[in-house]
Scaffold this motif. Structure first.
Motif, mmCIF file in Angstrom:
data_model
loop_
_atom_site.group_PDB
_atom_site.id
_atom_site.type_symbol
_atom_site.label_atom_id
_atom_site.label_comp_id
_atom_site.label_asym_id
_atom_site.label_seq_id
_atom_site.Cartn_x
_atom_site.Cartn_y
_atom_site.Cartn_z
ATOM 1 N N SER A 56 0.830 -1.209 0.000
ATOM 2 C CA SER A 56 0.000 0.000 0.000
ATOM 3 C C SER A 56 0.860 1.252 0.000
ATOM 4 N N ALA A 57 2.022 1.220 0.660
ATOM 5 C CA ALA A 57 2.931 2.367 0.631
ATOM 6 C C ALA A 57 3.473 2.590 -0.774
ATOM 7 N N GLU A 58 3.779 1.512 -1.487
ATOM 8 C CA GLU A 58 4.275 1.629 -2.861
ATOM 9 C C GLU A 58 3.204 2.224 -3.771
ATOM 10 N N MET A 59 1.950 1.767 -3.627
ATOM 11 C CA MET A 59 0.871 2.331 -4.444
ATOM 12 C C MET A 59 0.652 3.804 -4.116
ATOM 13 N N ALA A 60 0.751 4.166 -2.836
ATOM 14 C CA ALA A 60 0.590 5.573 -2.450
ATOM 15 C C ALA A 60 1.700 6.432 -3.042
ATOM 16 N N ALA A 61 2.930 5.911 -3.031
ATOM 17 C CA ALA A 61 4.055 6.658 -3.618
ATOM 18 C C ALA A 61 3.872 6.814 -5.124
ATOM 19 N N THR A 62 3.381 5.771 -5.777
ATOM 20 C CA THR A 62 3.124 5.837 -7.214
ATOM 21 C C THR A 62 2.051 6.876 -7.523
ATOM 22 N N GLU A 63 0.982 6.891 -6.733
ATOM 23 C CA GLU A 63 -0.079 7.871 -6.946
ATOM 24 C C GLU A 63 0.431 9.290 -6.748
ATOM 25 N N ILE A 123 3.195 10.491 -7.429
ATOM 26 C CA ILE A 123 4.022 10.909 -8.563
ATOM 27 C C ILE A 123 3.225 10.942 -9.860
ATOM 28 N N LEU A 124 2.337 9.960 -10.086
ATOM 29 C CA LEU A 124 1.705 9.782 -11.391
ATOM 30 C C LEU A 124 0.263 10.296 -11.484
ATOM 31 N N SER A 125 -0.345 10.708 -10.381
ATOM 32 C CA SER A 125 -1.745 11.126 -10.443
ATOM 33 C C SER A 125 -1.907 12.424 -11.231
ATOM 34 N N ARG A 126 -2.882 12.445 -12.154
ATOM 35 C CA ARG A 126 -3.197 13.684 -12.867
ATOM 36 C C ARG A 126 -4.229 14.519 -12.111
ATOM 37 N N PHE A 127 -4.694 14.028 -10.971
ATOM 38 C CA PHE A 127 -5.685 14.744 -10.180
ATOM 39 C C PHE A 127 -5.079 15.441 -8.959
ATOM 40 N N ARG A 128 -3.771 15.321 -8.781
ATOM 41 C CA ARG A 128 -3.096 15.956 -7.651
ATOM 42 C C ARG A 128 -2.240 17.104 -8.148
ATOM 43 N N GLN A 129 -2.471 18.289 -7.584
ATOM 44 C CA GLN A 129 -1.725 19.475 -7.992
ATOM 45 C C GLN A 129 -0.231 19.308 -7.763
ATOM 46 N N ASP A 130 0.128 18.554 -6.698
ATOM 47 C CA ASP A 130 1.529 18.446 -6.316
ATOM 48 C C ASP A 130 2.242 17.254 -6.928
ATOM 49 N N SER A 131 1.581 16.482 -7.798
ATOM 50 C CA SER A 131 2.253 15.314 -8.387
ATOM 51 C C SER A 131 3.263 15.753 -9.442
ATOM 52 N N GLU A 132 4.266 14.912 -9.644
ATOM 53 C CA GLU A 132 5.260 15.225 -10.674
ATOM 54 C C GLU A 132 4.626 15.277 -12.052
ATOM 55 N N LEU A 133 3.649 14.411 -12.307
ATOM 56 C CA LEU A 133 2.993 14.407 -13.610
ATOM 57 C C LEU A 133 2.248 15.719 -13.836
ATOM 58 N N SER A 134 1.545 16.227 -12.828
ATOM 59 C CA SER A 134 0.817 17.495 -12.985
ATOM 60 C C SER A 134 1.774 18.645 -13.239
ATOM 61 N N ARG A 135 2.901 18.660 -12.561
ATOM 62 C CA ARG A 135 3.884 19.727 -12.788
ATOM 63 C C ARG A 135 4.458 19.632 -14.193
ATOM 64 N N LEU A 136 4.690 18.403 -14.659
ATOM 65 C CA LEU A 136 5.196 18.232 -16.017
ATOM 66 C C LEU A 136 4.154 18.667 -17.041
ATOM 67 N N ASN A 137 2.893 18.284 -16.830
ATOM 68 C CA ASN A 137 1.827 18.665 -17.762
ATOM 69 C C ASN A 137 1.632 20.168 -17.830
ATOM 70 N N ALA A 138 1.855 20.848 -16.724
ATOM 71 C CA ALA A 138 1.694 22.303 -16.712
ATOM 72 C C ALA A 138 2.700 22.994 -17.628
ATOM 73 N N GLU A 139 3.808 22.313 -17.927
ATOM 74 C CA GLU A 139 4.845 22.876 -18.795
ATOM 75 C C GLU A 139 4.862 22.235 -20.177
ATOM 76 N N ALA A 140 3.862 21.417 -20.483
ATOM 77 C CA ALA A 140 3.826 20.730 -21.776
ATOM 78 C C ALA A 140 3.845 21.724 -22.925
ATOM 79 N N GLY A 141 4.661 21.435 -23.919
ATOM 80 C CA GLY A 141 4.749 22.294 -25.105
ATOM 81 C C GLY A 141 5.651 23.491 -24.944
ATOM 82 N N SER A 142 6.188 23.721 -23.749
ATOM 83 C CA SER A 142 7.035 24.894 -23.522
ATOM 84 C C SER A 142 8.474 24.658 -23.944
#
Length: 296
Positions: A25-32, A34-53
């Protein structure tokens, strides 16, 4: 990853099973995180905010692996699997995540959206959806950490919202018995699958279906060639694969390919696949039949 997580362990003590549960469960939480598109603080959301730049960003190994696998899957499925579907989901009325960069028209099959520099720096040309692929990777990684905690167990199974990965077997059976749900909402499963050392993933319109802005019924399985919900003649597709991430990829790709293509393609690839067409008929490949001790 938006799903209830269940761990089953056989052939070990309750204390050891609880240790495996905490690790998984800790591994799944860590994955979420980083990879969740619904969390403002996830690495994926930060990357998407800069997409195309054109900006480069150093990313965690989990996100780097997800992006690399998404591009490989796009190539191997002839573009039927494409992570650049967020604008299409927004257009048909689904909240696709936290705000991200606005990108113009996308070309189906174009894999140049991902650029890499060195070991860990990436740039993306369009916002990326982790979706089922993120859950599949989470299951892959969570099973690995769980197994390390219970090396003497006869079998371990992880279930995240009906997508399953397992190794070994329960003490009282030759394989794990996993039901395939009826997308028509019957309580009775369509089939029971004997699963050992592999995964099952399902792409279905049974749950995430709603009325779109134009008043028509729509769902979340986007066809990257039209950027609209797929009109494929299918209600659900389940695929078995040794890896849960690839099971997710192929269940979606076969769904997008449609009812006329799924049987010949899955058989040609030697895949175990089960599917329900729009008329309610249930089908499976020979490889799937060999894994199916019971079907309705």
């Amino acid at each position: 990853m938006g799903s209830r997580l269940v761990l089953q362990v056989d052939g070990t003590s309750r204390t050891e099973a609880q240790i495996a549960w905490r690790a998984a469960s800790a591994e799944m939480a860590a994955t979420e995180a980083i990879l969740s598109r619904f969390r403002q603080d996830s690495e994926l959301s930060r990357l998407n905010a800069e997409a195309g730049s054109g900006r480069w960003r150093s990313v965690d190994g989990r996100l780097r692996e997800m992006l690399t696998l998404a591009r490989r899957a796009q190539r191997q499925t002839d573009g039927r699997f494409d992570p650049r579907i967020l604008d299409a989901l927004e257009a048909v009325g689904e909240r696709a995540g936290v705000p991200y960069a606005e990108i113009g028209e996308l070309a189906a099959g174009d894999t140049r959206w991902l650029q890499r520099a060195g070991r860990d720096r990436v740039a993306v040309g369009a916002p990326v959806d982790s979706g089922g692929l993120g859950k599949g990777l989470g299951l892959r990684w969570a099973l690995a950490v769980a197994i390390r905690e219970v090396p003497e167990a006869s079998g371990v199974l992880l279930d995240a919202g009906g997508d399953v990965v397992a190794t070994g077997r329960p003490l009282d059976a030759a394989a794990w018995q996993v039901g395939i749900e009826d997308p028509g909402w019957s309580d009775r499963p369509l089939a029971v699958v004997a699963l050992r050392d592999g995964a099952l993933a399902t792409s279905s319109t049974a749950v995430r279906t709603w009325t779109g802005p134009d008043g028509t019924r729509v769902h979340h399985l986007i066809d990257p060639h039209s950027w609209r919900p797929a009109n494929s003649g299918l209600q659900a597709v389940t695929v078995a694969h040794r890896d849960p991430a690839w099971a997710e990829i192929w269940s979606k790709a076969l769904f997008i390919g449609g009812a006329g293509r799924i049987g010949p393609e899955a058989r040609a690839r030697g895949m175990a696949a089960w599917w329900v067409e729009d008329d309610g008929s249930f089908h499976l490949t020979p490889a799937a039949a060999a894994m199916t001790p019971w079907r309705s």
